[in-house]
Design an enzyme around this catalytic site. Structure first.
Site, PDB file in Angstrom:
ATOM      1  N   ASP A  14      -1.405 -68.152 122.892  1.00 30.75           N
ATOM      2  CA  ASP A  14       0.068 -67.362 122.945  1.00 30.75           C
ATOM      3  C   ASP A  14       0.193 -66.504 124.378  1.00 30.75           C
ATOM      4  O   ASP A  14       1.107 -65.365 124.269  1.00 30.75           O
ATOM      5  CB  ASP A  14       0.481 -66.312 121.823  1.00 30.75           C
ATOM      6  CG  ASP A  14       0.343 -67.306 120.455  1.00 30.75           C
ATOM      7  OD1 ASP A  14       0.605 -68.189 120.331  1.00 30.75           O
ATOM      8  OD2 ASP A  14      -0.064 -66.662 119.506  1.00 30.75           O
ATOM      9  N   HIS A  42       4.515 -73.175 121.016  1.00 31.82           N
ATOM     10  CA  HIS A  42       4.917 -72.814 122.395  1.00 31.82           C
ATOM     11  C   HIS A  42       6.495 -72.767 122.472  1.00 31.82           C
ATOM     12  O   HIS A  42       6.954 -73.662 122.012  1.00 31.82           O
ATOM     13  CB  HIS A  42       4.581 -73.827 123.554  1.00 31.82           C
ATOM     14  CG  HIS A  42       3.262 -74.098 123.216  1.00 31.82           C
ATOM     15  ND1 HIS A  42       2.533 -75.481 123.744  1.00 31.82           N
ATOM     16  CD2 HIS A  42       1.850 -73.564 123.035  1.00 31.82           C
ATOM     17  CE1 HIS A  42       1.208 -75.544 123.467  1.00 31.82           C
ATOM     18  NE2 HIS A  42       0.994 -74.372 123.079  1.00 31.82           N
TER      19      HIS A  42
HETATM   20  P1  GDP Z   1       1.812 -70.236 124.179  1.00 31.06           P
HETATM   21  O1  GDP Z   1       1.299 -70.444 122.927  1.00 31.06           O
HETATM   22  O2  GDP Z   1       0.922 -69.757 125.061  1.00 31.06           O
HETATM   23  O3  GDP Z   1       2.811 -71.268 124.825  1.00 31.06           O
HETATM   24  O4  GDP Z   1       2.849 -68.947 124.159  1.00 31.06           O
HETATM   25  P2  GDP Z   1       3.951 -68.783 122.997  1.00 31.06           P
HETATM   26  O5  GDP Z   1       5.239 -69.533 123.241  1.00 31.06           O
HETATM   27  O6  GDP Z   1       3.153 -69.015 121.486  1.00 31.06           O
HETATM   28  O7  GDP Z   1       4.257 -67.317 123.083  1.00 31.06           O
HETATM   29  C1  GDP Z   1       4.601 -66.408 124.247  1.00 31.06           C
HETATM   30  C2  GDP Z   1       5.859 -65.822 123.803  1.00 31.06           C
HETATM   31  O8  GDP Z   1       6.288 -64.994 125.006  1.00 31.06           O
HETATM   32  C3  GDP Z   1       7.031 -66.865 123.631  1.00 31.06           C
HETATM   33  O9  GDP Z   1       8.181 -66.405 122.622  1.00 31.06           O
HETATM   34  C4  GDP Z   1       7.838 -67.054 125.177  1.00 31.06           C
HETATM   35  O10 GDP Z   1       9.076 -67.261 125.021  1.00 31.06           O
HETATM   36  C5  GDP Z   1       7.528 -65.441 125.620  1.00 31.06           C
HETATM   37  N1  GDP Z   1       7.496 -65.203 127.120  1.00 31.06           N
HETATM   38  C6  GDP Z   1       6.519 -66.017 128.091  1.00 31.06           C
HETATM   39  N2  GDP Z   1       6.665 -65.301 129.032  1.00 31.06           N
HETATM   40  C7  GDP Z   1       7.104 -64.135 128.853  1.00 31.06           C
HETATM   41  C8  GDP Z   1       7.344 -63.135 130.003  1.00 31.06           C
HETATM   42  O11 GDP Z   1       6.978 -62.987 130.888  1.00 31.06           O
HETATM   43  N3  GDP Z   1       7.923 -62.134 129.096  1.00 31.06           N
HETATM   44  C9  GDP Z   1       8.533 -61.980 128.031  1.00 31.06           C
HETATM   45  N4  GDP Z   1       9.329 -60.978 127.791  1.00 31.06           N
HETATM   46  N5  GDP Z   1       8.359 -62.861 127.277  1.00 31.06           N
HETATM   47  C10 GDP Z   1       7.802 -64.157 127.489  1.00 31.06           C
HETATM   48  P1  IMO Z   2      -1.147 -71.516 121.055  1.00 32.49           P
HETATM   49  O1  IMO Z   2      -1.140 -73.025 121.657  1.00 32.49           O
HETATM   50  C1  IMO Z   2      -2.707 -68.381 118.676  1.00 32.49           C
HETATM   51  C2  IMO Z   2      -5.627 -69.203 115.376  1.00 32.49           C
HETATM   52  C3  IMO Z   2      -4.915 -69.110 114.200  1.00 32.49           C
HETATM   53  C4  IMO Z   2      -6.261 -69.083 113.226  1.00 32.49           C
HETATM   54  C5  IMO Z   2      -7.169 -69.682 113.996  1.00 32.49           C
HETATM   55  C6  IMO Z   2      -7.764 -71.118 113.155  1.00 32.49           C
HETATM   56  O2  IMO Z   2       0.085 -71.268 120.503  1.00 32.49           O
HETATM   57  O3  IMO Z   2      -1.878 -70.577 122.228  1.00 32.49           O
HETATM   58  P2  IMO Z   2      -6.484 -73.248 112.614  1.00 32.49           P
HETATM   59  O4  IMO Z   2      -5.162 -73.723 112.487  1.00 32.49           O
HETATM   60  O5  IMO Z   2      -7.065 -73.973 114.058  1.00 32.49           O
HETATM   61  O6  IMO Z   2      -7.443 -73.458 111.612  1.00 32.49           O
HETATM   62  O7  IMO Z   2      -6.649 -72.001 113.211  1.00 32.49           O
HETATM   63  O8  IMO Z   2      -6.825 -70.034 115.328  1.00 32.49           O
HETATM   64  N1  IMO Z   2      -4.812 -70.204 116.461  1.00 32.49           N
HETATM   65  C7  IMO Z   2      -4.065 -69.673 117.272  1.00 32.49           C
HETATM   66  N2  IMO Z   2      -3.663 -68.425 117.770  1.00 32.49           N
HETATM   67  N3  IMO Z   2      -2.223 -69.395 119.301  1.00 32.49           N
HETATM   68  C8  IMO Z   2      -2.467 -70.553 119.168  1.00 32.49           C
HETATM   69  O9  IMO Z   2      -2.037 -71.769 119.894  1.00 32.49           O
HETATM   70  C9  IMO Z   2      -3.645 -70.959 118.113  1.00 32.49           C
HETATM   71  N4  IMO Z   2      -4.187 -71.893 117.403  1.00 32.49           N
HETATM   72  C10 IMO Z   2      -4.777 -71.501 116.548  1.00 32.49           C
HETATM   73  O10 IMO Z   2      -3.960 -68.265 113.975  1.00 32.49           O
HETATM   74  O11 IMO Z   2      -6.636 -67.568 113.333  1.00 32.49           O
HETATM   75 MG    MG Z   3       1.771 -69.942 120.910  1.00 33.31          MG
END
Ligand code: GDP
Ligand code: IMO
Ligand code: MG
Length: 421
Positions: A14, A42
Site C-alpha cells: 500500500d 491498488h
Molecule cells: P498500492 O497497493 O501500493 O498500489 O497502494 P494502495 O492503492 O493500496 O494505497 C495507496 C492509497 O493512497 C490509494 O488510495 C491511493 O489513491 C493513495 N495515494 C497514492 N499516492 C498518494 C499521495 O501521494 N498522496 C495521497 N494523499 N494519497 C495517495
Molecule cells: P498491495 O499490492 C497490504 C497482507 C494481508 C495479510 C497478509 C497475508 O495492495 O500492496 P494473504 O491474503 O496473502 O494471505 O495475506 O498480507 N497483504 C497486504 N497488505 N497490501 C497488500 O498488497 C497486501 N497483500 C497481502 O493483509 O496481513
Molecule cells: Mg494496496
C-alpha cells in the site's frame, strides 16, 4: 537498449504502487504484473474518480498492452469483473495471460477462512481470498492452471481429482461443512474459461521477444516486508515480492533492471505481525485519517507509524533500487514534528540492520531522529524548489541515510500530483 523497469513496494504494501505504475505507464509499451493475486489492492485516481484494481495491471487506463505472468494467481471471477468494469467505461483491455498461471479455486478460499479461524490470536490477517492456498497447490503441483481452465475436458478431470481430497481435508481437519460439489465448481469455472480463452498466450515468450525494443514496466504487488521468504514471516504473503523475483515469475533471463522502490513517507501495515515504529497515539490516528489508510480490498484500518530507515536499508539491500519514489508526503503536512527511526535498540544494543528473526524484531525499540514539520499545502506544487524548506530537508535526509536518490515525490492521489526530482 531499454532496461526493463520494475516497481516494488519497500514497506508492507500500500505504498502507492498503483498510482506510480499509472503515472509511469504513459511512457511504456507493456505493463506486466508479475506476482500475487487479488489480495493486492491498488487505487488509481483520475479526475476525482477512483479506479480500484486487484489483478489488472495499473497501466489499464492508458490502454497499454497488459500482461499477467505465471507468477500471478488468478481468481477468474474477480478478473472478469475488472475487465467488465473497464470495458463498460469504453476502456479497451488488451490483455495476455500466461497459460502457466495458477487459478484461485473456491476451495482455496474455504481453506484460508478455516485456517485463519483456527489460528485465533496468532492469525496472519489473511484476507481469506485463498491466495496462500493457491500458491500451496501450485508448489505441490496440484494446481489448476490457465491452460486447464480453457480446456473443459482437462478442467473437469482436474477438479474431479483434486476437489474430493481438499473437501475431505477441510471437513476432517477443520470440522467445516461444505456443500459445494465438484460439478458446481466445474460449471462455474468452465464458463470463466470460455470468456478468458482469448487472453491466453505465452507471456514469457512475448516479453523475451520484445525486451530489446519495447519499454516494459513490471508491476510488483505487495511490499518487501510481505515477501514470503524475506519478509516478517509468517506474517507475510505466500509469494516473493522483491525485485529479483521478476525473472522467474515472468520467465526472462537475469539482467540489469531499473528498479524503482516505492516508499510511503510514513509506514503502514494491515493485518497482524510486528511493526517497530507503530504509533498508538493521536499522531497515529492523524496519519490513518489524513492518509485514508483503509485497505482497498478489505476496508480494514491500516496500522500507522513513522518512517523506518532500518526497514528501508534492508529493502534496499534486497531490491537494489536505482531510485525511490516517495509517496503521500502531503499526509505529513501540519504535523509539528516528523520522526524517522534510524536504528533499533535490541537487548540493550543499538543495531542498524533489520533482524532476521521475528522474535528479535518483536523486541526492537526504535531510535528516532526528529525533523521540524511544515504547514504549507503541497497539493498544487509542481516543482521541487517550490516545496517548503522543511519538506526538502526531510526528503534530503532520507536520500542521505539510504544513499539512493528520490526520483519522484507524490503529493496527492491524482495522477498529476507528482513532482520530478
Ligand atoms: P498500492 O497497493 O501500493 O498500489 O497502494 P494502495 O492503492 O493500496 O494505497 C495507496 C492509497 O493512497 C490509494 O488510495 C491511493 O489513491 C493513495 N495515494 C497514492 N499516492 C498518494 C499521495 O501521494 N498522496 C495521497 N494523499 N494519497 C495517495
Ligand atoms: P498491495 O499490492 C497490504 C497482507 C494481508 C495479510 C497478509 C497475508 O495492495 O500492496 P494473504 O491474503 O496473502 O494471505 O495475506 O498480507 N497483504 C497486504 N497488505 N497490501 C497488500 O498488497 C497486501 N497483500 C497481502 O493483509 O496481513
Ligand atoms: Mg494496496
Amino acid at each position: 537498449m531499454n532496461k526493463p523497469t520494475v516497481i516494488v513496494g519497500m514497506q508492507w504494501g500500500d505504498e502507492g504502487k498503483g498510482k506510480i505504475v499509472d503515472v509511469l505507464a504513459k511512457e511504456c509499451d507493456f505493463v506486466v504484473r508479475f506476482n500475487g493475486g487479488n489480495n493486492a489492492g491498488h487505487t488509481v485516481v483520475l479526475k476525482g474518480e477512483k479506479f480500484p484494481l486487484s489483478l489488472l495491471p495499473s497501466g489499464v487506463l492508458w490502454q497499454k498492452k497488459l500482461f499477467l505472468s505465471q507468477g500471478v494467481v488468478i481468481a477468474p471471477d474477480i478478473l472478469l469483473r475488472e475487465i467488465d468494469y473497464f470495458e463498460k467505461r469504453k476502456v479497451k483491455v488488451d490483455l495476455m495471460i500466461d497459460p502457466r498461471a495458477n487459478l484461485v479455486m473456491p476451495y482455496h478460499r474455504l481453506l484460508d477462512a478455516a485456517t485463519e479461524e483456527e489460528k485465533g490470536e496468532k492469525k496472519v490477517g489473511s484476507l481469506k481470498l485463498g491466495i496462500g492456498y493457491a500458491y500451496e497447490d501450485r508448489n505441490n503441483r496440484h494446481g489448476i492452471r490457465m491452460e486447464d481452465l480453457v480446456d473443459p475436458k482437462i478442467l473437469k478431470e482436474k477438479i474431479t481429482k483434486v476437489y474430493p481430497q481438499v473437501k475431505k481435508r477441510i471437513e476432517a481437519v477443520f470440522n467445516y461443512r461444505i456443500d459445494i460439489t465438484a460439478e458446481e465448481i466445474y460449471k462455474e469455472y468452465k464458463s470463466y474459461g470460455i470468456r478468458l480463452k482469448k487472453y491466453a498466450g505465452d507471456v514469457s515468450d512475448a516479453i523475451c521477444r520484445n525486451l530489446k525494443t519495447k519499454k516494459i514496466l513490471f508491476e510488483g504487488a505487495h511490499g518487501t516486508f510481505l515477501d514470503g521468504n524475506f519478509g516478517t514471516y509468517p506474517y507475510t504473503t505466500a509469494v516473493n515480492t522483491i525485485s529479483g523475483s521478476v525473472f522467474s515469475y515472468v520467465g526472462f533471463p537475469p539482467q540489469e533492471l531499473n528498479t524503482l522502490g516505492v516508499v510511503k513517507a510514513y509506514t503502514t501495515r494491515v493485518g497482524g505481525g510486528p511493526f517497530p515504529t507503530e504509533l498508538f497515539d493521536t499522531t497515529g490516528n492523524v496519519l490513518q485519517e489524513k492518509g485514508s489508510e483503509f485497505g482497498t480490498v478489505s476496508k480494514r484500518k491500516r496500522r500507522c507509524g513513522w518512517l523506518d530507515m532500518v526497514m528501508l536499508r534492508y529493502a534496499q539491500r534486497l531490491n537494489g533500487c536505482f531510485g525511490l519514489i516517495l509517496t503521500k508526503l502531503d499526509v505529513l503536512t501540519n504535523l509539528p514534528n516528523i520522526k524517522i527511526a534510524t536504528h533499533y535498540m535490541l537487548d540493550g544494543k543499538k543495531i542498524s540492520e533489520f533482524p532476521t528473526s521475528l522474535r528479535e524484531v518483536e523486541k526492537c525499540r526504535p531510535i528516532y531522529k526528529s525533523f521540524a514539520g511544515w504547514r504549507e499545502d503541497l497539493a498544487k506544487i509542481k516543482r521541487y524548489s517550490q516545496l517548503p524548506k522543511n519538506c526538502r530537508i526531510y526528503i534530503a535526509a532520507i536520500e542521505k541515510m539510504l544513499g539512493v536518490p528520490i526520483k519522484y515525490i507524490s503529493v496527492g492521489a491524482e495522477r498529476g500530483d507528482i513532482i520530478k526530482h
